[in-house]
Design a protein around this motif. Sequence first.
Motif, PDB file in Angstrom:
ATOM      1  N   GLY A 248      -7.496  -3.311  -2.952  1.00  0.00           N
ATOM      2  CA  GLY A 248      -7.776  -1.806  -3.562  1.00  0.00           C
ATOM      3  C   GLY A 248      -9.296  -1.755  -3.619  1.00  0.00           C
TER       4      GLY A 248
ATOM      5  N   LYS B 275      -8.646   3.800 -10.974  1.00  0.00           N
ATOM      6  CA  LYS B 275      -7.829   2.747 -10.468  1.00  0.00           C
ATOM      7  C   LYS B 275      -8.664   1.382 -10.827  1.00  0.00           C
ATOM      8  CE  LYS B 275      -8.618   1.790  -5.888  1.00  0.00           C
ATOM      9  NZ  LYS B 275      -8.156   1.572  -4.520  1.00  0.00           N
TER      10      LYS B 275
ATOM     11  N   GLY C 285      -8.243   0.957 -16.180  1.00  0.00           N
ATOM     12  CA  GLY C 285      -7.452  -0.122 -16.023  1.00  0.00           C
ATOM     13  C   GLY C 285      -5.912   0.175 -16.169  1.00  0.00           C
ATOM     14  N   SER C 286      -5.638   1.067 -17.437  1.00  0.00           N
ATOM     15  CA  SER C 286      -4.321   1.621 -17.529  1.00  0.00           C
ATOM     16  C   SER C 286      -4.268   2.766 -16.622  1.00  0.00           C
ATOM     17  CB  SER C 286      -4.348   1.890 -19.076  1.00  0.00           C
ATOM     18  OG  SER C 286      -2.616   2.236 -19.227  1.00  0.00           O
ATOM     19  N   LEU C 287      -3.549   2.496 -15.649  1.00  0.00           N
ATOM     20  CA  LEU C 287      -3.525   3.606 -14.416  1.00  0.00           C
ATOM     21  C   LEU C 287      -2.948   5.031 -15.335  1.00  0.00           C
ATOM     22  CD1 LEU C 287      -1.767   1.317 -12.010  1.00  0.00           C
ATOM     23  CD2 LEU C 287      -4.250   2.286 -12.009  1.00  0.00           C
TER      24      LEU C 287
ATOM     25  N   GLY D  71      -5.535   5.764  -7.181  1.00  0.00           N
ATOM     26  CA  GLY D  71      -4.857   4.954  -6.176  1.00  0.00           C
ATOM     27  C   GLY D  71      -3.493   5.859  -5.870  1.00  0.00           C
ATOM     28  N   ASP D  72      -2.799   5.602  -4.888  1.00  0.00           N
ATOM     29  CA  ASP D  72      -1.617   6.295  -4.431  1.00  0.00           C
ATOM     30  C   ASP D  72      -0.349   5.687  -5.263  1.00  0.00           C
ATOM     31  OD1 ASP D  72      -1.548   3.882  -3.182  1.00  0.00           O
ATOM     32  OD2 ASP D  72      -1.031   4.735  -1.266  1.00  0.00           O
TER      33      ASP D  72
ATOM     34  N   GLU E 207      -0.946   4.460  -8.333  1.00  0.00           N
ATOM     35  CA  GLU E 207      -1.209   5.215  -9.721  1.00  0.00           C
ATOM     36  C   GLU E 207      -0.483   6.394  -9.865  1.00  0.00           C
ATOM     37  OE1 GLU E 207      -5.233   5.471 -10.515  1.00  0.00           O
ATOM     38  OE2 GLU E 207      -4.932   5.926 -12.262  1.00  0.00           O
TER      39      GLU E 207
ATOM     40  N   GLU F 223       2.401   7.396 -12.195  1.00  0.00           N
ATOM     41  CA  GLU F 223       2.071   7.654 -13.343  1.00  0.00           C
ATOM     42  C   GLU F 223       2.395   9.003 -13.803  1.00  0.00           C
ATOM     43  OE1 GLU F 223       2.021   5.840 -16.464  1.00  0.00           O
ATOM     44  OE2 GLU F 223       1.834   3.879 -15.412  1.00  0.00           O
TER      45      GLU F 223
ATOM     46  N   ASP G  15      -6.737   7.531  -3.029  1.00  0.00           N
ATOM     47  CA  ASP G  15      -6.834   6.375  -2.018  1.00  0.00           C
ATOM     48  C   ASP G  15      -5.450   5.986  -1.574  1.00  0.00           C
ATOM     49  OD1 ASP G  15      -7.432   4.220  -0.486  1.00  0.00           O
ATOM     50  OD2 ASP G  15      -7.842   2.872  -2.261  1.00  0.00           O
TER      51      ASP G  15
ATOM     52  N   ASN H 170      -3.608   4.168   0.496  1.00  0.00           N
ATOM     53  CA  ASN H 170      -3.621   2.942   1.065  1.00  0.00           C
ATOM     54  C   ASN H 170      -2.313   2.572   1.633  1.00  0.00           C
ATOM     55  OD1 ASN H 170      -2.997   1.799  -1.385  1.00  0.00           O
ATOM     56  ND2 ASN H 170      -5.249   1.021  -1.720  1.00  0.00           N
TER      57      ASN H 170
ATOM     58  N   GLN I 173       0.110   1.245  -0.328  1.00  0.00           N
ATOM     59  CA  GLN I 173       0.548   0.106  -0.873  1.00  0.00           C
ATOM     60  C   GLN I 173       0.170   0.048  -2.479  1.00  0.00           C
ATOM     61  OE1 GLN I 173      -1.422  -2.922   2.313  1.00  0.00           O
ATOM     62  NE2 GLN I 173      -0.076  -3.904   0.825  1.00  0.00           N
ATOM     63  N   GLN I 174       0.809  -0.519  -3.334  1.00  0.00           N
ATOM     64  CA  GLN I 174       0.470  -0.816  -4.561  1.00  0.00           C
ATOM     65  C   GLN I 174       0.435  -2.209  -4.851  1.00  0.00           C
ATOM     66  OE1 GLN I 174       2.582  -0.729  -7.936  1.00  0.00           O
ATOM     67  NE2 GLN I 174       3.971   1.113  -7.316  1.00  0.00           N
ATOM     68  N   LEU I 175       0.901  -2.768  -6.250  1.00  0.00           N
ATOM     69  CA  LEU I 175       0.842  -3.934  -6.535  1.00  0.00           C
ATOM     70  C   LEU I 175       1.455  -5.059  -5.830  1.00  0.00           C
ATOM     71  CD1 LEU I 175       0.084  -5.160 -10.179  1.00  0.00           C
ATOM     72  CD2 LEU I 175       1.753  -6.548  -8.704  1.00  0.00           C
TER      73      LEU I 175
ATOM     74  N   LYS J 163      -5.495  -0.959   2.953  1.00  0.00           N
ATOM     75  CA  LYS J 163      -5.476  -1.688   1.926  1.00  0.00           C
ATOM     76  C   LYS J 163      -6.223  -3.091   2.197  1.00  0.00           C
ATOM     77  CE  LYS J 163      -3.923  -3.311  -2.587  1.00  0.00           C
ATOM     78  NZ  LYS J 163      -2.846  -2.447  -3.819  1.00  0.00           N
TER      79      LYS J 163
ATOM     80  N   HIS K  63      -3.162  -7.358  -2.865  1.00  0.00           N
ATOM     81  CA  HIS K  63      -3.699  -6.647  -4.087  1.00  0.00           C
ATOM     82  C   HIS K  63      -4.659  -7.548  -4.957  1.00  0.00           C
ATOM     83  CE1 HIS K  63      -3.523  -3.762  -7.239  1.00  0.00           C
ATOM     84  NE2 HIS K  63      -3.539  -4.698  -8.190  1.00  0.00           N
TER      85      HIS K  63
HETATM   86  C1  LIG Z   1      -0.324   2.072 -16.704  1.00  0.00           C
HETATM   87  C2  LIG Z   1      -0.200   0.854 -15.851  1.00  0.00           C
HETATM   88  N1  LIG Z   1       0.772   0.193 -15.478  1.00  0.00           N
HETATM   89  C3  LIG Z   1       0.989  -0.800 -14.634  1.00  0.00           C
HETATM   90  C4  LIG Z   1      -0.286  -1.468 -14.195  1.00  0.00           C
HETATM   91  C5  LIG Z   1      -0.430  -2.888 -13.540  1.00  0.00           C
HETATM   92  N2  LIG Z   1      -0.946  -2.374 -12.072  1.00  0.00           N
HETATM   93  C6  LIG Z   1      -2.284  -2.463 -11.767  1.00  0.00           C
HETATM   94  S1  LIG Z   1      -2.731  -2.209 -10.397  1.00  0.00           S
HETATM   95  C7  LIG Z   1      -1.053  -1.580  -9.996  1.00  0.00           C
HETATM   96  C8  LIG Z   1      -1.064  -1.015  -8.673  1.00  0.00           C
HETATM   97  C9  LIG Z   1      -1.663   0.197  -8.209  1.00  0.00           C
HETATM   98  O1  LIG Z   1      -1.470   0.645  -7.163  1.00  0.00           O
HETATM   99  P1  LIG Z   1      -2.574   1.517  -6.381  1.00  0.00           P
HETATM  100  O2  LIG Z   1      -2.818   2.718  -7.429  1.00  0.00           O
HETATM  101  O3  LIG Z   1      -1.823   2.211  -5.115  1.00  0.00           O
HETATM  102  O4  LIG Z   1      -3.997   0.716  -6.306  1.00  0.00           O
HETATM  103  P2  LIG Z   1      -4.583   0.282  -4.944  1.00  0.00           P
HETATM  104  O5  LIG Z   1      -3.558   0.076  -3.708  1.00  0.00           O
HETATM  105  O6  LIG Z   1      -5.875   1.119  -4.594  1.00  0.00           O
HETATM  106  O7  LIG Z   1      -5.213  -0.934  -5.125  1.00  0.00           O
HETATM  107  C10 LIG Z   1      -0.403  -1.863 -11.133  1.00  0.00           C
HETATM  108  C11 LIG Z   1       1.064  -1.425 -11.019  1.00  0.00           C
HETATM  109  C12 LIG Z   1      -1.476  -0.720 -14.854  1.00  0.00           C
HETATM  110  N3  LIG Z   1      -2.720  -1.480 -14.477  1.00  0.00           N
HETATM  111  N4  LIG Z   1      -1.098   0.176 -15.484  1.00  0.00           N
END
Ligand SMILES: Cc1ncc(C[n+]2csc(CCOP(=O)(O)OP(=O)(O)O)c2C)c(N)n1
Length: 271
Positions: free
Chosen positions: A26, A61, A110-112, A140-141, A143, A146, A169, A171, A173-175, A233, A247
């Motif tokens: 990310g 993000k 940090g808290s998405l 983030g996508d 994100e 939420e 963004d 990309n 993908q997420q975590l 990503k 990630h």
């Molecule tokens: C409220 C919350 N839930 C879960 C997380 C754990 N977490 C950190 S990054 C992430 C994935 C994010 O995906 P994305 O927004 O697509 O980020 P990128 O692909 O740009 O790294 C998660 C679930 C968090 N940081 N905040």
Amino acid sequence: MKKFSAQIRLEILKMLKQRGFGHLGGSMSIVETLSVLYTKVMNIDPSNPAWEDRDYLVLSKGHAGPALYSALALKGYFKKSILLTLNDNNTTLPSHCDRLLTPGIDMTTGSLGQGISSAVGIAKALKLEKKQNKVYVIIGDGELNEGQCYEALQFAYHHKLDNLVLFIDENKQQLDGFTKDIMIQQDISKKVAAFGFDTVKIDGHNEEIILKAIKNALLVKDVPSCIVLDTVKGKGVEMYEGEINNHHVRFNDNQLEYVNNLITELEEEIS
Ligand SMILES: Cc1ncc(C[n+]2csc(CCOP(=O)(O)OP(=O)(O)O)c2C)c(N)n1
Ligand SMILES: [Mg+2]
């Protein structure tokens, strides 16, 4: 802009190499956007991060801190050597952005979902004060899963926040997987447009196209803007591009060697 992108990428790799692990994927997908914002767009004064007429950047993000820290160091907000303290005890560069620790970080994230809410609040406050500052926010996508993000979109439209530019963004993908497998998102651009945003989707790795999209967004009146970034990503680090585990990476010996070679290549490209 291209050179600044390469420099950001290089600094991210050096930080993660020093640490042995970190949020690679990310961070790499937003390099070009940060490069354009910090070289051509944002009204900032690195010697005075709290300047009240500055434009704001909220990296919602917040795990992509290494990318933003690199851009800030390259702009002179703090010494480049500090980058190598990422995640150390008592560092000013924690893994996620913290406005109380790092010069140039406008919001703790940090808290998405929370960064975009803060950003619309900042944009509203600036409007109330009749100020010209712009607010840029990157989410983030993943994100977007939420629900809080959608409250912020409604708020931004209702309050006519044309001083706000939202980057998504995309990309894909997420975590721990692809967004299509975790939560189908359908057409993100159409969804945000349905909230009333002036929305475009562009190649998120082409600086010229990003710059043009931002310039257009700044001309829009009465509604907020959204630029959906079609990205990869892990971009620029081929071994990790679009890879499921990109990630947060932890380098083994082979990966470290690969990263070392890439660092050398980037250093040659930049010089
Ligand atoms: C409220 C919350 N839930 C879960 C997380 C754990 N977490 C950190 S990054 C992430 C994935 C994010 O995906 P994305 O927004 O697509 O980020 P990128 O692909 O740009 O790294 C998660 C679930 C968090 N940081 N905040
Ligand atoms: Mg993502």
